[in-house]
Design an enzyme around this catalytic site. Structure first.
Site, PDB file in Angstrom:
ATOM      1  N   GLU A  44      12.909 -19.721 -21.996  1.00  0.00           N
ATOM      2  CA  GLU A  44      14.072 -18.997 -21.472  1.00  0.00           C
ATOM      3  C   GLU A  44      14.470 -19.512 -20.094  1.00  0.00           C
ATOM      4  O   GLU A  44      15.655 -19.562 -19.761  1.00  0.00           O
ATOM      5  CB  GLU A  44      13.794 -17.498 -21.435  1.00  0.00           C
ATOM      6  CG  GLU A  44      13.401 -16.872 -22.767  1.00  0.00           C
ATOM      7  CD  GLU A  44      14.351 -17.199 -23.907  1.00  0.00           C
ATOM      8  OE1 GLU A  44      15.557 -17.434 -23.649  1.00  0.00           O
ATOM      9  OE2 GLU A  44      13.892 -17.244 -25.059  1.00  0.00           O
ATOM     10  N   TYR A  85      16.741 -25.198 -33.202  1.00  0.00           N
ATOM     11  CA  TYR A  85      15.672 -25.392 -32.227  1.00  0.00           C
ATOM     12  C   TYR A  85      14.869 -26.654 -32.544  1.00  0.00           C
ATOM     13  O   TYR A  85      14.728 -27.555 -31.705  1.00  0.00           O
ATOM     14  CB  TYR A  85      14.712 -24.199 -32.228  1.00  0.00           C
ATOM     15  CG  TYR A  85      15.287 -22.889 -31.780  1.00  0.00           C
ATOM     16  CD1 TYR A  85      14.960 -22.352 -30.535  1.00  0.00           C
ATOM     17  CD2 TYR A  85      16.135 -22.147 -32.601  1.00  0.00           C
ATOM     18  CE1 TYR A  85      15.455 -21.124 -30.125  1.00  0.00           C
ATOM     19  CE2 TYR A  85      16.647 -20.933 -32.197  1.00  0.00           C
ATOM     20  CZ  TYR A  85      16.304 -20.419 -30.954  1.00  0.00           C
ATOM     21  OH  TYR A  85      16.809 -19.215 -30.554  1.00  0.00           O
TER      22      TYR A  85
END
Length: 647
Positions: free
Chosen positions: A322, A410
């Protein structure tokens, strides 16, 4: 009104259009948003006004169309108070993308002109962007709790917006709340001392005091990064560096702060690879367990599920991921959700580069790539290997882009970047990424623009053997991006640590319900090796190789049913359910009521549903009110239920 610095206008027509917005964003674009929200957390209601500064970028307009989802729209009016007529329609009658709010303007506006208008509306419990929690659903059980989750296209349930990552805007906010309902409020913006004009000042009541907080986000961001959290929460620093902070309920602060004491070092490791962090401070919010995802990269206010807090630090890769979004996703953003890998693939790449710098365990990076590849392949099988959802460029026309959300952008994106790095060279690729960030800072782009930049950069830098490298880059580019299924080029992540983990699972299968001689090796495994072991048990269960006697022996030796690390626990439960184990139904039901993170509950619900549909539905009924709307809807689909049981 504060003075705003507006970034240069980007010619979005040069990029792919966003099929998931109903707004006329190619003709008019919002430059600044102001939100005024009066929170009523007990009644699960927000009285709201949003104000906009739109700039005409097309030839001319006489209306503005915005995205909404189950908002109660009361009035639309210009800054001078003149009311504007509005209508609401649904371009896709059966779609859950929401509706289109059409605002008829008072005249024709031409290129370069600004339109300043406001909308009065309200948000209630039907919103899929806001989770209203009762105090009983929190850890301290003293106040209700509220948090938002907008990615992909859910911010239209938070405010009428051009809900597309193509448009970036600055924003300010005034949040009004009762001191009996929330101790504090935070947003994906800096706290401001400037008191913005309040349009709906509430009446004072003797039983509580109204509190006011003001926020300002000076950096233009897409709508999906607008975020809020409110409740019995506190903010504390995690280090002496002055940049990293933690927000959580107060009873969890001490334990969480101890586990997150290396947050500043994570930030430094990322900076060492990619360059300076430009957003100022970094705050991590550990949400209640019903938060539906592992983490959400809202600028200045990252949200994370408490399942990452294992007490051992094993879940902190989510934190690094993140943080890495501050460069890829927040600073440079995909122009639409078909290009989501521009956000996620780059972020996984940076996360693993930083993890290698910080932890210096190359085998762990390889194993995590293998784990990610396994999850990606399972998602591909779920969509179908020929589905365009298994490509890096899914087509979500007429659909909620959440339908295409998976590990594919991803991990396939990460492998694509690894492949490109192998062609370009590690050092040249790193310098290219730094130049890429400088070139497209605070902009939204598509994959074609990245390709153009990569080739242009290599040519301008005069890299060795440019013609050969250019050929290799372009040779498989379209297959990487547009072809469904597995990547066109195999990326080798093999390591002896992988062999060790697979040999360990084989030892249990061979022992056939008895204790293998090497059973204590598990204690020395890397966390990623433990995941590989459990993933392999799941594969063996799918192939009818995992007997229930073996399940009993493994649990006796390793105590996996009592495991506190949910990253391991959900893999264990998925494996044993696939093997047909019904002896641990109660523990599994308890697990499904303790965590709302989709990555962990969806696979367990799928396995449970295949084994015992009735018990899966019974478990869901027991915990339905616990889940976030996003998770609840996904579980309903997994179980084949037409409607939620909540009325």
């Amino acid at each position: 009104m504060i003075l705003l610095v507006i970034s240069s206008i980007i010619c979005l027509q040069a990029y792919e259009i966003d099929v998931n917005t109903f707004s006329n964003y190619l003709d008019v674009q919002n430059r600044h948003l102001h939100l005024e929200w009066l929170l009523n957390m007990d009644k699960k209601y927000i009285n709201a006004t949003s104000s906009y500064s739109f700039q005409v970028v097309g030839r001319q307009i006489n209306k503005i169309s915005l995205d909404i989802y189950k908002l109660n729209i009361y009035s639309t009016y210009l800054k001078n108070g003149v009311l504007l007529p509005h209508t609401i329609d649904s371009p896709y009658a059966d779609s859950d993308q929401g509706q289109r709010l059409n605002i008829q303007l008072d005249r024709t506006y031409y290129r370069g002109e600004y339109v300043e208008l406001s909308i009065k509306y309200s948000i209630d419990s039907k919103s899929r962007a806001i989770s209203f929690m009762t105090k009983e659903q929190t850890s301290t059980k003293t106040m209700p709790y509220l948090f938002s989750q907008c990615e992909d296209a859910n911010c239209r349930a938070l405010a009428p917006l051009q809900d597309t990552p193509a448009i970036k805007q600055t924003y300010t906010a005034t949040i009004i709340y009762k001191d009996t309902e929330a101790k504090d409020v935070f947003m994906s913006a800096d706290e401001s001392k400037e008191q913005f004009k309040i349009l709906n000042k509430p009446q004072d009541e003797a039983t509580f005091t109204w509190k006011y907080k003001y926020f300002i986000q000076k950096v233009p961001i897409p709508s999906y990064l607008i975020a809020i959290v409110a409740g019995n929460i506190q903010k504390v620093p995690t280090s002496t560096g002055g940049r990293t902070f933690l927000v959580s309920e107060p009873d969890k602060l001490a334990a969480y702060t101890e586990e997150l004491k290396e947050m500043e070092q994570f930030l430094l490791a990322i900076e060492q690879y990619i360059g300076p962090y430009t957003w100022g401070t970094y705050t991590l919010v550990i949400q209640p367990p019903s938060f539906p995802i592992g983490g959400m990269e809202n600028p200045l206010l990252t949200f994370a599920n408490p399942s990452i807090m294992t007490g051992t630090g094993s879940g902190l890769a989510v934190t690094i991921h993140e943080m890495a979004h501050s460069w890829f996703g927040n600073t440079i953003t995909c122009v639409n959700w078909a290009n989501m890998w521009i956000n996620e693939g780059f972020t996984v790449f940076l996360e693993r580069k930083a993890s290698l710098i910080h932890y210096n365990i190359p085998d762990d990076i390889k194993l995590n790539a293998i784990i990610g590849n396994t999850s990606m392949y399972q998602d591909m099988l779920g969509y179908g290997l020929e589905s365009n959802f298994s490509s890096l460029h899914p087509d979500t026309t007429g659909l909620n882009p959440d339908d295409s959300f998976s590990e594919i952008p991803y991990e396939k994106g990460y492998q694509f970047l690894n492949y490109l790095e192998s062609i370009v060279g590690e050092q040249d690729f790193k310098m290219m990424l730094r130049a890429y960030l400088a070139q497209y800072k605070y902009q939204s782009i598509d994959q074609q623009e990245f390709q153009n930049f990569l080739l242009r950069y290599l040519q301008e830098q005069g890299v060795d053997d440019y013609s050969t490298k250019r050929y290799k880059i372009l040779e498989n580019w379209n297959r990487w991006v547009y072809s469904p299924g597995l990547p066109p080029v195999f990326v080798d992540f093999s390591t002896n640590k992988l062999t060790q983990a697979l040999d360990y699972s084989n030892a249990y299968i061979t022992a056939d319900g008895k204790q293998p001689t090497n059973w204590q090796d598990y204690k020395t495994f890397l966390h990623s090796q433990k995941q590989i072991f459990l993933e392999d048990l799941f594969k063996k269960a799918e192939n009818n190789q995992l007997k229930l006697t073996v399940v009993e022996q493994i649990d006796k030796d390793l105590k996996l049913t009592q495991e506190n690390d949910f990253e391991l626990k959900f893999r264990w439960f998925r494996a044993i359910l696939t093997a047909g184990d019904k002896n641990r139904f109660m523990q599994i039901a308890d697990f499904l009521g303790a965590v709302g993170r989709g990555k962990m509950v969806y696979p367990v619900y799928r396995a449970l549903n295949k084994l015992d549909h009735d018990f899966a539905v019974q478990t869901f009924r027991s915990h339905e009110t616990f889940y976030h709307p996003i998770a609840r809807n996904n579980i309903i689909n997994i179980l084949g239920l037409k409607d939620s049981f909540i009325q």
